[in-house]
Design a protein around this motif. Structure first.
Motif, PDB file in Angstrom:
ATOM      1  N   VAL A 233      50.098  39.356  31.482  1.00  0.00           N
ATOM      2  CA  VAL A 233      50.750  40.170  32.518  1.00  0.00           C
ATOM      3  C   VAL A 233      50.217  39.812  33.903  1.00  0.00           C
ATOM      4  O   VAL A 233      50.985  39.622  34.850  1.00  0.00           O
ATOM      5  N   PHE A 234      48.895  39.700  34.031  1.00  0.00           N
ATOM      6  CA  PHE A 234      48.324  39.376  35.342  1.00  0.00           C
ATOM      7  C   PHE A 234      48.604  37.930  35.733  1.00  0.00           C
ATOM      8  O   PHE A 234      48.759  37.618  36.909  1.00  0.00           O
ATOM      9  N   GLN A 235      48.725  37.049  34.751  1.00  0.00           N
ATOM     10  CA  GLN A 235      49.120  35.676  35.031  1.00  0.00           C
ATOM     11  C   GLN A 235      50.552  35.637  35.545  1.00  0.00           C
ATOM     12  O   GLN A 235      50.883  34.936  36.484  1.00  0.00           O
ATOM     13  N   PHE A 236      51.424  36.426  34.915  1.00  0.00           N
ATOM     14  CA  PHE A 236      52.816  36.491  35.347  1.00  0.00           C
ATOM     15  C   PHE A 236      52.906  37.071  36.759  1.00  0.00           C
ATOM     16  O   PHE A 236      53.680  36.592  37.589  1.00  0.00           O
ATOM     17  N   ALA A 237      52.110  38.096  37.018  1.00  0.00           N
ATOM     18  CA  ALA A 237      52.082  38.699  38.357  1.00  0.00           C
ATOM     19  C   ALA A 237      51.697  37.642  39.392  1.00  0.00           C
ATOM     20  O   ALA A 237      52.314  37.547  40.458  1.00  0.00           O
ATOM     21  N   LYS A 238      50.699  36.858  39.070  1.00  0.00           N
ATOM     22  CA  LYS A 238      50.278  35.774  39.972  1.00  0.00           C
ATOM     23  C   LYS A 238      51.418  34.781  40.174  1.00  0.00           C
ATOM     24  O   LYS A 238      51.685  34.346  41.298  1.00  0.00           O
ATOM     25  N   LYS A 239      52.090  34.456  39.091  1.00  0.00           N
ATOM     26  CA  LYS A 239      53.183  33.478  39.138  1.00  0.00           C
ATOM     27  C   LYS A 239      54.314  33.921  40.063  1.00  0.00           C
ATOM     28  O   LYS A 239      54.930  33.095  40.732  1.00  0.00           O
ATOM     29  N   ILE A 240      54.580  35.224  40.107  1.00  0.00           N
ATOM     30  CA  ILE A 240      55.681  35.685  40.970  1.00  0.00           C
ATOM     31  C   ILE A 240      55.200  36.039  42.381  1.00  0.00           C
ATOM     32  O   ILE A 240      55.950  36.585  43.177  1.00  0.00           O
ATOM     33  N   GLY A 241      53.933  35.732  42.667  1.00  0.00           N
ATOM     34  CA  GLY A 241      53.453  35.856  44.035  1.00  0.00           C
ATOM     35  C   GLY A 241      52.541  37.015  44.354  1.00  0.00           C
ATOM     36  O   GLY A 241      52.201  37.229  45.518  1.00  0.00           O
TER      37      GLY A 241
ATOM     38  N   CYS B  96      45.088  38.138  41.594  1.00  0.00           N
ATOM     39  CA  CYS B  96      45.163  38.353  40.151  1.00  0.00           C
ATOM     40  C   CYS B  96      44.129  37.528  39.388  1.00  0.00           C
ATOM     41  O   CYS B  96      43.853  37.824  38.226  1.00  0.00           O
ATOM     42  N   ASP B  97      43.570  36.511  40.011  1.00  0.00           N
ATOM     43  CA  ASP B  97      42.612  35.654  39.303  1.00  0.00           C
ATOM     44  C   ASP B  97      41.436  36.441  38.746  1.00  0.00           C
ATOM     45  O   ASP B  97      41.007  36.199  37.611  1.00  0.00           O
ATOM     46  N   HIS B  98      40.900  37.399  39.512  1.00  0.00           N
ATOM     47  CA  HIS B  98      39.752  38.158  39.014  1.00  0.00           C
ATOM     48  C   HIS B  98      40.136  39.038  37.819  1.00  0.00           C
ATOM     49  O   HIS B  98      39.313  39.314  36.950  1.00  0.00           O
ATOM     50  N   LEU B  99      41.401  39.444  37.740  1.00  0.00           N
ATOM     51  CA  LEU B  99      41.861  40.245  36.601  1.00  0.00           C
ATOM     52  C   LEU B  99      42.021  39.373  35.360  1.00  0.00           C
ATOM     53  O   LEU B  99      41.676  39.779  34.251  1.00  0.00           O
ATOM     54  N   ILE B 100      42.527  38.165  35.560  1.00  0.00           N
ATOM     55  CA  ILE B 100      42.635  37.215  34.456  1.00  0.00           C
ATOM     56  C   ILE B 100      41.234  36.869  33.954  1.00  0.00           C
ATOM     57  O   ILE B 100      40.977  36.841  32.747  1.00  0.00           O
ATOM     58  N   LYS B 101      40.301  36.642  34.869  1.00  0.00           N
ATOM     59  CA  LYS B 101      38.917  36.323  34.499  1.00  0.00           C
ATOM     60  C   LYS B 101      38.273  37.508  33.773  1.00  0.00           C
ATOM     61  O   LYS B 101      37.541  37.320  32.800  1.00  0.00           O
ATOM     62  N   HIS B 102      38.546  38.711  34.242  1.00  0.00           N
ATOM     63  CA  HIS B 102      38.015  39.916  33.605  1.00  0.00           C
ATOM     64  C   HIS B 102      38.422  39.947  32.126  1.00  0.00           C
ATOM     65  O   HIS B 102      37.605  40.213  31.245  1.00  0.00           O
ATOM     66  N   GLY B 103      39.678  39.661  31.860  1.00  0.00           N
ATOM     67  CA  GLY B 103      40.167  39.619  30.485  1.00  0.00           C
ATOM     68  C   GLY B 103      39.563  38.467  29.701  1.00  0.00           C
ATOM     69  O   GLY B 103      39.174  38.627  28.539  1.00  0.00           O
ATOM     70  N   ALA B 104      39.465  37.301  30.338  1.00  0.00           N
ATOM     71  CA  ALA B 104      38.899  36.125  29.667  1.00  0.00           C
ATOM     72  C   ALA B 104      37.436  36.353  29.301  1.00  0.00           C
ATOM     73  O   ALA B 104      37.002  36.011  28.191  1.00  0.00           O
TER      74      ALA B 104
ATOM     75  N   MET C  83      44.730  31.782  25.862  1.00  0.00           N
ATOM     76  CA  MET C  83      43.917  30.630  26.267  1.00  0.00           C
ATOM     77  C   MET C  83      44.732  29.613  27.057  1.00  0.00           C
ATOM     78  O   MET C  83      44.210  28.956  27.953  1.00  0.00           O
ATOM     79  N   ALA C  84      46.014  29.519  26.756  1.00  0.00           N
ATOM     80  CA  ALA C  84      46.879  28.643  27.550  1.00  0.00           C
ATOM     81  C   ALA C  84      46.972  29.156  28.992  1.00  0.00           C
ATOM     82  O   ALA C  84      46.889  28.378  29.946  1.00  0.00           O
ATOM     83  N   TYR C  85      47.108  30.477  29.161  1.00  0.00           N
ATOM     84  CA  TYR C  85      47.175  31.047  30.503  1.00  0.00           C
ATOM     85  C   TYR C  85      45.828  30.950  31.216  1.00  0.00           C
ATOM     86  O   TYR C  85      45.774  30.710  32.419  1.00  0.00           O
ATOM     87  N   ILE C  86      44.758  31.147  30.475  1.00  0.00           N
ATOM     88  CA  ILE C  86      43.418  31.017  31.054  1.00  0.00           C
ATOM     89  C   ILE C  86      43.211  29.574  31.515  1.00  0.00           C
ATOM     90  O   ILE C  86      42.735  29.326  32.628  1.00  0.00           O
TER      91      ILE C  86
END
Length: 179
Positions: A66-74, A78-86, A127-130
């Motif tokens: 979800v946060f990767q998609f949010a980043k993708k649409i601008g 969101c990177d820190h949220l993706i990292k938080h999950g990773a 992992m693909a999104y990470i």
């Protein structure tokens, strides 16, 4: 044949959905859904209070998406949220057999060590999104994805018969839903 008015209606609805996602959903879950102890909150009650439950692999992976998609649409930051999950995925939800467990609970400091194909499928997608979004985890995510694939082959097999037989082991499968 798609009519021009149908395309206009679709584009209007698409714009509305992206606006709601960008201006309501992501800000809400960025504040209420991120757990200070790692991972993401799975439920919030009617009063917008967090319900503390064990955190499941599939939810962690879904939020990474979800946060990767949010980043993708601008949507910014969101990177820190993706990292938080990773961080949580790799630190709390990965077992010594290179598979992702069902869940982890901070309250009880316990893990549900059951492994399902469902969790492995979600983890591979995460992992693909990470890999794509977090250069600091690029090597780790690709290496872990390879290990998960090997674990799937070793523990579940690659054909329907061996996958069904895997259900008799400590590894759980639902071959009709996965692979």
């Amino acid at each position: 044949m798609i009519k021009e008015n149908e395309i206009l209606k679709f584009n209007k609805n698409k714009s509305l959905l992206i606006d709601i996602f960008s201006n309501q959903i992501i800000p809400f879950w960025s504040k209420k859904g991120v757990d200070e102890f790692g991972g993401f909150i799975e439920e919030i009650d009617i009063n917008k209070k967090k319900i503390i439950l064990a955190k499941r692999t599939r939810v962690t992976c879904r939020q990474i998406y979800v946060f990767q998609f949010a980043k993708k649409i601008g949507i910014k930051n969101c990177d820190h949220l993706i990292k938080h999950g990773a961080d949580f995925l790799f630190d709390k939800l990965l077992n010594e057999m290179d598979m992702f467990i069902y869940s982890y609970s901070e309250i009880e400091n316990t893990s549900n060590l059951n492994c399902y194909l469902y969790e492995q499928a979600f983890a591979l997608l995460a992992m693909a999104y990470i890999y794509k979004n977090l250069p600091i985890y690029a090597s780790k995510s690709i290496n872990q994805a390879e290990k998960v694939i090997k674990s799937i082959i070793n523990n579940w097999g690659i054909d329907l018969r061996t996958i069904q037989d895997a259900g008799q082991k400590i590894i759980y499968s639902d071959p009709y839903m996965h692979l």
